[in-house]
Design an enzyme around this catalytic site. Structure first.
Site, PDB file in Angstrom:
ATOM      1  N   LYS A 252      13.334-122.404  -0.193  1.00 31.83           N
ATOM      2  CA  LYS A 252      13.665-122.463  -1.633  1.00 31.83           C
ATOM      3  C   LYS A 252      12.266-122.621  -2.393  1.00 31.83           C
ATOM      4  O   LYS A 252      11.773-120.902  -2.269  1.00 31.83           O
ATOM      5  CB  LYS A 252      14.173-123.866  -1.663  1.00 31.83           C
TER       6      LYS A 252
ATOM      7  N   ASP B 242      13.315-131.770   7.381  1.00 35.20           N
ATOM      8  CA  ASP B 242      13.902-130.165   6.901  1.00 35.20           C
ATOM      9  C   ASP B 242      13.619-130.313   5.198  1.00 35.20           C
ATOM     10  O   ASP B 242      13.988-131.474   4.587  1.00 35.20           O
ATOM     11  CB  ASP B 242      15.815-130.201   6.497  1.00 35.20           C
TER      12      ASP B 242
ATOM     13  N   PHE C 289      22.364-132.932   4.056  1.00 32.88           N
ATOM     14  CA  PHE C 289      22.648-131.130   3.566  1.00 32.88           C
ATOM     15  C   PHE C 289      21.371-130.163   4.104  1.00 32.88           C
ATOM     16  O   PHE C 289      20.212-130.628   4.631  1.00 32.88           O
ATOM     17  CB  PHE C 289      22.659-130.667   1.785  1.00 32.88           C
TER      18      PHE C 289
HETATM   19  N1  PLP Z   1      18.371-127.919   3.776  1.00 32.88           N
HETATM   20  C1  PLP Z   1      18.295-128.019   2.518  1.00 32.88           C
HETATM   21  C2  PLP Z   1      17.822-129.614   2.521  1.00 32.88           C
HETATM   22  C3  PLP Z   1      18.661-128.282   1.096  1.00 32.88           C
HETATM   23  O1  PLP Z   1      18.497-128.692  -0.064  1.00 32.88           O
HETATM   24  C4  PLP Z   1      18.958-126.771   1.432  1.00 32.88           C
HETATM   25  C5  PLP Z   1      19.716-126.172   0.111  1.00 32.88           C
HETATM   26  O2  PLP Z   1      20.033-126.427  -0.836  1.00 32.88           O
HETATM   27  C6  PLP Z   1      19.366-126.035   2.601  1.00 32.88           C
HETATM   28  C7  PLP Z   1      18.551-126.953   3.586  1.00 32.88           C
HETATM   29  C8  PLP Z   1      19.819-124.233   2.822  1.00 32.88           C
HETATM   30  O3  PLP Z   1      19.535-123.721   2.037  1.00 32.88           O
HETATM   31  P1  PLP Z   1      20.116-122.083   1.640  1.00 32.88           P
HETATM   32  O4  PLP Z   1      20.764-122.530   0.873  1.00 32.88           O
HETATM   33  O5  PLP Z   1      18.563-121.226   1.382  1.00 32.88           O
HETATM   34  O6  PLP Z   1      20.304-121.513   3.322  1.00 32.88           O
END
Ligand code: PLP
Length: 408
Positions: free
Chosen positions: A253, A224, A139
């Site tokens: 986050k 990520d 994700f």
């Molecule tokens: N990358 C990862 C690993 C995530 O867990 C998330 C959100 O859950 C995101 C990207 C997306 O982040 P945002 O909701 O701040 O756009």
């Protein structure tokens, strides 16, 4: 004039229906406790989905926000500002990175990373080097590019046509990646622990193998760390506990502890492909966000916080294992540090949301990661007694859920 009364029912009347929030509306938070409109108290082990890394309304963050709020809110990228410069310097000093780009969310940090990887490929190897490989179940956010790189097809269904040149290999399967990677690949993108995909850690050998394959094909490795970053695993970033160093790392986050901020970290050489005018954001590097993030980094990197993560994980594990010893509902308890996943046994697959609701009724707020996994991503400074209270409430919830199932 007094403010109009609002409640959960209004959500369905005035909001786009892309979420289905819990039935109560929290109105106040302190540490790892939350209170709803009726004054009901909850132990919060959701941490705002791995965001409230220091709990709700941490005094040091409130102070940083208030001080900045009465000084300077916003400038845009026409100017730089002191909080952004301080934060960038902190991140550069604490990590592999030489350069930082600020934005407002995880999806935006990834959007920047994927664009930069393509631009770097274009600059150094030509226009054919544009393919991105990520992993099934990953994700990376909800913008069209980040949702296309993500490995969960259901999130992009109906939004086609999506950006091209993206493929997905099986996570933790080096042979799968080997079959896809080539000199046309510009980036391999991975979460060191898949969060939304079910709290699935990458095997150390797999991480090493991914780095080697990237090096063989001149491919940038993008980590990520939106969910794993800023202390969650007991290190500032999860890559620090592996044998590899990525070329690009994305963070969001927990970086703002609840104030929206995102960052993309990279090396000087890679950063050079984002020349003046090539990418941007009006709010990225906003003084308010960066002032709070500076306080977050200062607080999280205190040894008491980072070193406390292992002990607090043990308390969660003990609590979950105790529940499992009595009721046998978990197939596996996994994750790292305070990113905790408990996969339900097959008989309960598809029912994680029901356990979440049952837990809320007993006064503990938990997350799920897909339909089969209960997830917890609490504040790193959650008091030990709150962990015990959370585990007791979860046990009561499980007992109630199982006794109801017996009656059916
Ligand atoms: N990358 C990862 C690993 C995530 O867990 C998330 C959100 O859950 C995101 C990207 C997306 O982040 P945002 O909701 O701040 O756009």
């Amino acid at each position: 004039m007094s403010e109009q009364q609002v409640n959960r029912a209004l959500f369905n009347d005035v909001m786009v229906p892309n979420y289905n929030p819990q039935p109560m509306v929290p109105v106040r938070g302190e540490g790892s406790r939350l209170w709803d409109q009726d004054g009901t108290e909850y132990v919060d082990v959701t941490g705002g989905i791995a965001v409230n890394v220091l709990g709700h309304c941490h005094p040091r963050l409130v102070k940083a926000l208030e001080a900045q709020a009465s000084n300077l809110w916003h400038l845009s990228n026409v100017f730089t500002n002191e909080p952004a410069l301080r934060l960038a310097e902190k991140l550069v000093n604490a990590t592999f990175a030489d350069r930082v780009f600020f934005c407002n969310s995880g999806a935006e940090a990834n959007e920047a990373a994927f664009k930069l990887a393509r631009k770097f490929g274009f600059d150094h190897y030509g226009e054919e080097k544009n393919e991105i490989i990520s992993f099934t179940k990953s994700f990376h956010g909800r913008t069209l590019f980040s949702v296309s790189v993500g490995g969960q097809p259901k999130y992009r269904q109906g939004f086609e046509p999506v950006p091209q040149g993206i493929t997905h290999a099986k996570y933790n399967d080096l042979e799968g990646l080997k079959a896809l990677i080539s000199d046309r690949t510009c980036a391999v993108v991975m979460e060191p622990i898949q969060g939304e995909g079910g709290v699935i850690p990458a095997a150390p050998d797999f991480v090493r193998g991914v780095r080697e394959l990237c090096d063989q094909h001149n491919v940038l490795l993008v980590f990520d760390e939106v969910q794993t970053g800023v202390g969650r695993t007991g290190k500032l970033y999860a890559y620090m506990d592996t044998d590899v160093i990525p070329d690009i790392l994305t963070s969001a986050k927990a970086l703002g502890g609840g104030f929206p901020v995102g960052a993309m970290l990279t090396t000087e050489k890679v950063a050079a492909s984002f020349g003046i005018g090539s990418h941007g954001s009006t709010y990225g590097g906003n003084p308010l966000a960066c002032a709070v993030a500076n306080a977050v980094i200062d607080e999280v990197t205190r040894p008491e916080i980072l070193e406390g993560v292992a002990h607090k994980r043990t308390l969660f594990e003990q609590g979950l294992e105790e529940i499992n010893a009595k009721h046998g509902i978990f197939k596996e308890i996994r994750g790292k540090g305070l990113l905790i996943g408990a996969e339900l046994i097959e008989a309960w697959h598809g029912k994680a949301g029901e356990f979440l609701a049952a837990a809320r009724e007993q006064g503990v707020l938990i997350l799920v990661a897909g339909p089969n996994v209960l997830r917890m991503a609490p504040a790193l400074n959650i008091p030990d007694e709150d962990i015990r209270a959370a585990m007791q409430a979860l046990q009561a919830a499980v007992e109630k859920k199982l006794s109801k199932a017996d009656q059916v």
